[in-house]
Scaffold this motif. Structure first.
Motif, PDB file in Angstrom:
ATOM      1  N   PHE A  82       0.997  -1.444   0.124  1.00 40.49           N
ATOM      2  CA  PHE A  82       0.051  -0.018  -0.091  1.00 40.49           C
ATOM      3  C   PHE A  82       0.820   1.413  -0.086  1.00 40.49           C
ATOM      4  CE2 PHE A  82      -3.982  -1.783   2.211  1.00 40.49           C
ATOM      5  CZ  PHE A  82      -4.306  -2.742   0.796  1.00 40.49           C
ATOM      6  N   ASN A  91       1.348   2.650  -3.402  1.00 37.05           N
ATOM      7  CA  ASN A  91       0.163   2.523  -4.244  1.00 37.05           C
ATOM      8  C   ASN A  91      -0.136   1.616  -5.068  1.00 37.05           C
ATOM      9  OD1 ASN A  91      -2.328   4.146  -4.945  1.00 37.05           O
ATOM     10  ND2 ASN A  91      -1.315   5.116  -6.478  1.00 37.05           N
ATOM     11  N   PHE A 114      -1.696  -1.387  -7.333  1.00 36.78           N
ATOM     12  CA  PHE A 114      -2.945  -1.418  -7.755  1.00 36.78           C
ATOM     13  C   PHE A 114      -3.570  -2.833  -7.472  1.00 36.78           C
ATOM     14  CE2 PHE A 114      -5.635  -2.902 -11.289  1.00 36.78           C
ATOM     15  CZ  PHE A 114      -6.741  -1.770 -11.172  1.00 36.78           C
ATOM     16  N   ARG A 115      -2.978  -3.997  -7.558  1.00 32.91           N
ATOM     17  CA  ARG A 115      -3.403  -5.271  -7.245  1.00 32.91           C
ATOM     18  C   ARG A 115      -2.374  -6.198  -6.570  1.00 32.91           C
ATOM     19  NH1 ARG A 115      -7.707  -3.649  -7.708  1.00 32.91           N
ATOM     20  NH2 ARG A 115      -9.375  -4.415  -8.887  1.00 32.91           N
ATOM     21  N   ASP A 169     -10.181   0.352 -14.763  1.00 32.62           N
ATOM     22  CA  ASP A 169      -9.438   1.585 -13.827  1.00 32.62           C
ATOM     23  C   ASP A 169      -9.018   2.429 -14.742  1.00 32.62           C
ATOM     24  OD1 ASP A 169      -8.816   2.227 -11.035  1.00 32.62           O
ATOM     25  OD2 ASP A 169      -6.860   2.546 -11.614  1.00 32.62           O
ATOM     26  N   ARG A 179      -5.374   8.109  -2.578  1.00 30.07           N
ATOM     27  CA  ARG A 179      -4.583   7.193  -3.391  1.00 30.07           C
ATOM     28  C   ARG A 179      -3.032   7.417  -2.957  1.00 30.07           C
ATOM     29  NH1 ARG A 179      -6.851   4.692  -8.196  1.00 30.07           N
ATOM     30  NH2 ARG A 179      -4.609   5.136  -9.141  1.00 30.07           N
ATOM     31  N   GLU A 216     -11.342  -1.025   1.239  1.00 32.22           N
ATOM     32  CA  GLU A 216     -12.139  -1.436   0.003  1.00 32.22           C
ATOM     33  C   GLU A 216     -10.934  -1.561  -1.227  1.00 32.22           C
ATOM     34  OE1 GLU A 216     -14.735  -1.966  -3.130  1.00 32.22           O
ATOM     35  OE2 GLU A 216     -14.855  -2.034  -0.985  1.00 32.22           O
ATOM     36  N   LYS A 217      -9.977  -0.927  -0.841  1.00 26.54           N
ATOM     37  CA  LYS A 217      -8.816  -1.098  -1.766  1.00 26.54           C
ATOM     38  C   LYS A 217      -8.404  -2.517  -1.497  1.00 26.54           C
ATOM     39  CE  LYS A 217      -4.326   0.919  -3.112  1.00 26.54           C
ATOM     40  NZ  LYS A 217      -3.392   1.858  -3.033  1.00 26.54           N
ATOM     41  N   GLN A 240     -10.579  -5.293  -3.086  1.00 27.34           N
ATOM     42  CA  GLN A 240     -10.208  -5.217  -4.470  1.00 27.34           C
ATOM     43  C   GLN A 240      -9.070  -5.729  -5.302  1.00 27.34           C
ATOM     44  OE1 GLN A 240     -10.827  -1.159  -5.752  1.00 27.34           O
ATOM     45  NE2 GLN A 240     -12.964  -0.988  -5.308  1.00 27.34           N
ATOM     46  N   MET A 241      -7.800  -5.465  -4.164  1.00 27.55           N
ATOM     47  CA  MET A 241      -6.573  -6.036  -4.788  1.00 27.55           C
ATOM     48  C   MET A 241      -6.511  -7.518  -4.738  1.00 27.55           C
ATOM     49  SD  MET A 241      -3.983  -3.481  -2.809  1.00 27.55           S
ATOM     50  CE  MET A 241      -2.656  -4.304  -3.626  1.00 27.55           C
TER      51      MET A 241
END
Length: 238
Positions: free
Chosen positions: A93, A96, A98-99, A120, A194, A232-233, A236-237
């Motif tokens: 994290f 930053n 994304f996945r 995205d 972000r 939430e991030k 999603q990851m």
């Protein structure tokens, strides 16, 4: 589309290229692949990547430190991490990510991550920043905005590339931004969550090295909003 694959295992790099070729053929995409055995090799490259796949743990330079150096260069490329250890997802994290894909990576998970990437990059709108002083109008990708700062009746907008002056108040500029990504931490600051690396009760530290204040009266709400954003991030990851 230029894609970097950075992993110290040759077989894994080959597997990822096979997945990318399969995805490109299925969904009619054009990919160019660049293989790197370690972070140092990728950092030495002059290629401007659209997407980076990187292993969390490598013998030369680990994935997080590699991407941290790219972020210091204001490289805002989407990054998908790999690792055999799910618990390290939270470490990514800070740069930053994304996945995050767990090794061994099966094609359906890879395909899902690629779908998420294309969704995205398509969803972020462009913010039109007009400046009456020089009669210029700039189209700035919303996801590149780090924070905005009030400057009397104008607003200074700081992005990963450069700063702009918006002819209008911070409140007016805030209305242009997407909900859920930006937060008003102070009467003079709006920040993009972000890019938040860490924060105290008075200061936000961004992944770019910049800082912004948090008003005492806004801290509790910011803390809860940011926690929800991270949850939430994280959901999603994986």
């Amino acid at each position: 589309m230029k894609i970097a694959i950075c992993d110290d295992q040759e077989q894994f790099r080959s597997d990822m290229i096979a997945y990318l070729k399969r995805y490109a053929e299925t969904y009619k995409k054009l990919f160019f692949y660049y293989e790197y055995r370690n972070g140092s090799e990728m950092l030495a490259s002059a290629v401007d990547f659209d997407l980076i796949f990187v292993d969390y743990m490598m013998t030369d330079l680990n994935g997080v430190d590699t991407i941290a150096q790219l972020r210091e260069r204001n490289v805002n490329t989407h990054v998908i991490f790999f690792s055999s250890f799910p618990e390290v997802v939270f470490d990514t994290f800070s740069v930053n990510a994304f996945r995050f894909l767990i090794k061994p990576v099966e094609y359906p998970k890879f395909e899902e991550a690629m779908h998420a990437y294309f969704r995205d990059i398509e969803q972020y709108k462009t913010i039109v920043i007009s400046n009456n002083h020089n009669s210029m109008v700039y189209n700035v990708p919303e996801d590149e905005i780090i924070y905005a700062q009030a400057d009397n009746v104008y607003t200074q907008v700081f992005t990963v590339r450069e700063a702009y002056t918006y002819t209008g108040t911070l409140s007016a500029f805030e209305k242009l931004l997407s909900e859920g990504m930006f937060f008003r931490t102070h009467r003079s600051y709006v920040v993009n969550m972000r890019y938040v690396e860490r924060f105290t009760k008075s200061t936000i530290h961004f992944t770019t090295g910049e800082k912004a204040p948090i008003a005492h009266t806004r801290y509790k709400l910011f803390f809860q909003t940011y926690c929800d954003f991270i949850k939430e991030k994280g959901r999603q990851m994986l």
